[in-house]
Write an enzyme that holds these catalytic residues in place. Sequence first.
Site, PDB file in Angstrom:
ATOM      1  N   ARG A  64       0.917  -1.344  -0.107  1.00  0.00           N
ATOM      2  CA  ARG A  64      -0.011  -0.157  -0.118  1.00  0.00           C
ATOM      3  C   ARG A  64       0.846   1.257   0.007  1.00  0.00           C
ATOM      4  O   ARG A  64       1.530   1.877   1.010  1.00  0.00           O
ATOM      5  CB  ARG A  64      -0.897  -0.116   1.226  1.00  0.00           C
ATOM      6  CG  ARG A  64      -1.697   1.330   1.426  1.00  0.00           C
ATOM      7  CD  ARG A  64      -2.963   1.236   0.515  1.00  0.00           C
ATOM      8  NE  ARG A  64      -3.820   0.279   0.860  1.00  0.00           N
ATOM      9  CZ  ARG A  64      -4.833  -0.338   0.165  1.00  0.00           C
ATOM     10  NH1 ARG A  64      -4.945   0.377  -1.136  1.00  0.00           N
ATOM     11  NH2 ARG A  64      -5.498  -1.405   0.356  1.00  0.00           N
ATOM     12  N   ARG A  91       2.036  -6.271  -9.484  1.00  0.00           N
ATOM     13  CA  ARG A  91       2.371  -5.782  -8.206  1.00  0.00           C
ATOM     14  C   ARG A  91       2.568  -6.939  -7.041  1.00  0.00           C
ATOM     15  O   ARG A  91       3.020  -6.726  -6.149  1.00  0.00           O
ATOM     16  CB  ARG A  91       1.171  -4.927  -7.744  1.00  0.00           C
ATOM     17  CG  ARG A  91      -0.124  -5.210  -7.361  1.00  0.00           C
ATOM     18  CD  ARG A  91      -1.048  -4.334  -7.011  1.00  0.00           C
ATOM     19  NE  ARG A  91      -2.559  -4.951  -6.775  1.00  0.00           N
ATOM     20  CZ  ARG A  91      -3.243  -4.213  -5.813  1.00  0.00           C
ATOM     21  NH1 ARG A  91      -3.021  -3.135  -5.331  1.00  0.00           N
ATOM     22  NH2 ARG A  91      -4.537  -4.929  -5.819  1.00  0.00           N
ATOM     23  N   HIS A 165      -0.186   3.417 -10.448  1.00  0.00           N
ATOM     24  CA  HIS A 165      -1.271   3.666  -9.073  1.00  0.00           C
ATOM     25  C   HIS A 165      -0.419   4.779  -8.156  1.00  0.00           C
ATOM     26  O   HIS A 165      -0.429   4.174  -6.982  1.00  0.00           O
ATOM     27  CB  HIS A 165      -1.794   2.273  -8.601  1.00  0.00           C
ATOM     28  CG  HIS A 165      -2.876   2.566  -7.834  1.00  0.00           C
ATOM     29  ND1 HIS A 165      -3.103   3.256  -6.889  1.00  0.00           N
ATOM     30  CD2 HIS A 165      -4.005   1.875  -8.017  1.00  0.00           C
ATOM     31  CE1 HIS A 165      -4.501   3.059  -6.294  1.00  0.00           C
ATOM     32  NE2 HIS A 165      -4.907   2.418  -7.142  1.00  0.00           N
ATOM     33  N   ASP A 214     -13.086   8.514  -6.258  1.00  0.00           N
ATOM     34  CA  ASP A 214     -12.599   7.389  -7.133  1.00  0.00           C
ATOM     35  C   ASP A 214     -13.200   7.688  -8.435  1.00  0.00           C
ATOM     36  O   ASP A 214     -14.500   7.290  -8.740  1.00  0.00           O
ATOM     37  CB  ASP A 214     -13.015   6.134  -6.451  1.00  0.00           C
ATOM     38  CG  ASP A 214     -12.269   4.758  -7.286  1.00  0.00           C
ATOM     39  OD1 ASP A 214     -11.711   5.078  -7.931  1.00  0.00           O
ATOM     40  OD2 ASP A 214     -12.486   3.715  -6.551  1.00  0.00           O
ATOM     41  N   GLU A 271      -3.084   8.614 -11.010  1.00  0.00           N
ATOM     42  CA  GLU A 271      -2.494   7.523 -11.594  1.00  0.00           C
ATOM     43  C   GLU A 271      -2.725   7.524 -13.075  1.00  0.00           C
ATOM     44  O   GLU A 271      -3.839   8.175 -13.724  1.00  0.00           O
ATOM     45  CB  GLU A 271      -3.592   6.133 -11.263  1.00  0.00           C
ATOM     46  CG  GLU A 271      -3.911   6.158  -9.926  1.00  0.00           C
ATOM     47  CD  GLU A 271      -4.913   4.966  -9.424  1.00  0.00           C
ATOM     48  OE1 GLU A 271      -5.046   4.092 -10.157  1.00  0.00           O
ATOM     49  OE2 GLU A 271      -5.657   5.275  -8.620  1.00  0.00           O
TER      50      GLU A 271
HETATM   51  O1  TA6 Z   1      -7.354   3.248  -8.473  1.00  0.00           O
HETATM   52  C1  TA6 Z   1      -8.465   3.481  -7.640  1.00  0.00           C
HETATM   53  C2  TA6 Z   1      -9.052   1.802  -7.421  1.00  0.00           C
HETATM   54  O2  TA6 Z   1      -9.028   1.196  -8.440  1.00  0.00           O
HETATM   55  C3  TA6 Z   1      -9.989   2.112  -6.337  1.00  0.00           C
HETATM   56  O3  TA6 Z   1     -11.129   1.643  -6.754  1.00  0.00           O
HETATM   57  C4  TA6 Z   1      -9.458   1.345  -4.868  1.00  0.00           C
HETATM   58  O4  TA6 Z   1     -10.040   0.052  -5.200  1.00  0.00           O
HETATM   59  C5  TA6 Z   1      -7.978   1.575  -5.125  1.00  0.00           C
HETATM   60  O5  TA6 Z   1      -7.751   1.370  -6.473  1.00  0.00           O
HETATM   61  C6  TA6 Z   1      -7.075   0.366  -4.495  1.00  0.00           C
HETATM   62  O6  TA6 Z   1      -6.925  -0.779  -4.585  1.00  0.00           O
HETATM   63  P1  TA6 Z   1      -6.398  -1.784  -3.836  1.00  0.00           P
HETATM   64  O7  TA6 Z   1      -6.443  -3.024  -4.513  1.00  0.00           O
HETATM   65  O8  TA6 Z   1      -4.905  -1.469  -4.069  1.00  0.00           O
HETATM   66  O9  TA6 Z   1      -6.819  -1.808  -2.357  1.00  0.00           O
END
Ligand code: TA6
Length: 296
Positions: A64, A91, A165, A214, A271
């Site tokens: 994260r 990832r 991301h 989002d 992103e």
């Molecule tokens: O890029 C935004 C997103 O797709 C959100 O919808 C949210 O789920 C985020 O990514 C984080 O995703 P993750 O799987 O890393 O918790």
Amino acid sequence: MTSPTAPGTVNFKGLPCILLQRPAGDRALIALHGAQVLSWVSADGREHLYLSPRAQLDGQGAIRGGIPLCFPQFNQRVIEGRKLPKHGFARLLHWQVLEQTPGPAGRDQAVLRLTPAQLTPALRQAWPFDFEARVSVTLTARQLDVAFELVNTGDQPLPFALALHTYLRVGDIGQTRLEGLQGAGYWDAVAHPQNPAHIEQERQPGLTIEGEFDRVYRSAAATTLRQPDHALALSQGAELTETVVWNPGAALCAGLADMPADGYRHMLCVEAARIDAPVWLAPGACWQAGQTLQTL
Ligand code: TA6
């Protein structure tokens, strides 16, 4: 950062990483797990990326923070019925170090590589394409470049989506503004979670974030992240046709085991992505795109 673990790598809380640095003091840290940039500090000592203090750093799951690479799928948006983990497998896997370029103060560029050899049999079955993916991270004065390159080494067209991301560190999300998306069409995934075809037009010259946010913007335009004491310019290749802006807000953040309760106050994801029209890469072809972050 502590003792070296393997030639050319450093150990960051147990994770093998590459450290880039420049004479003026700029530095970047890249985990081999996910080819994920974890930190970028400019010469003035400012950290520009958010890495959750609760991030899972055991080399098993998604980390994260930093710059996770979502490939070959974005979120749960399955391509051609090929069901993969959320945000794809890039990832989640260990990448190999392909090159490291020595600069006057140490390395200032690294290239990491992923091939099907790193995929589990289940992933290989779900996504049976031959490929070589490379991530290049380049550190220059006040600037970080992350480039993704994919070569289709197989004999059938290869479809994929992609997102860098990027988790940007902010002092206080309530005092942060993102400029550059006015006029762009967007899908609001909070308001219309089941309908990515629901497109609205952004009217604000600068986005401010209150609560969960989002959105997938149909824009490859440059943006500027403004904070009271700092600004960061973001740009992306034209092939990255979307810009995703994400902040979980307090309620969703409280449910994320790898985020502290107030984590949402200190990050904003901006992103650089290719989502709505996946790339179909012909056999033998090579595709490249990236994101540049520059302090202003
Ligand atoms: O890029 C935004 C997103 O797709 C959100 O919808 C949210 O789920 C985020 O990514 C984080 O995703 P993750 O799987 O890393 O918790």
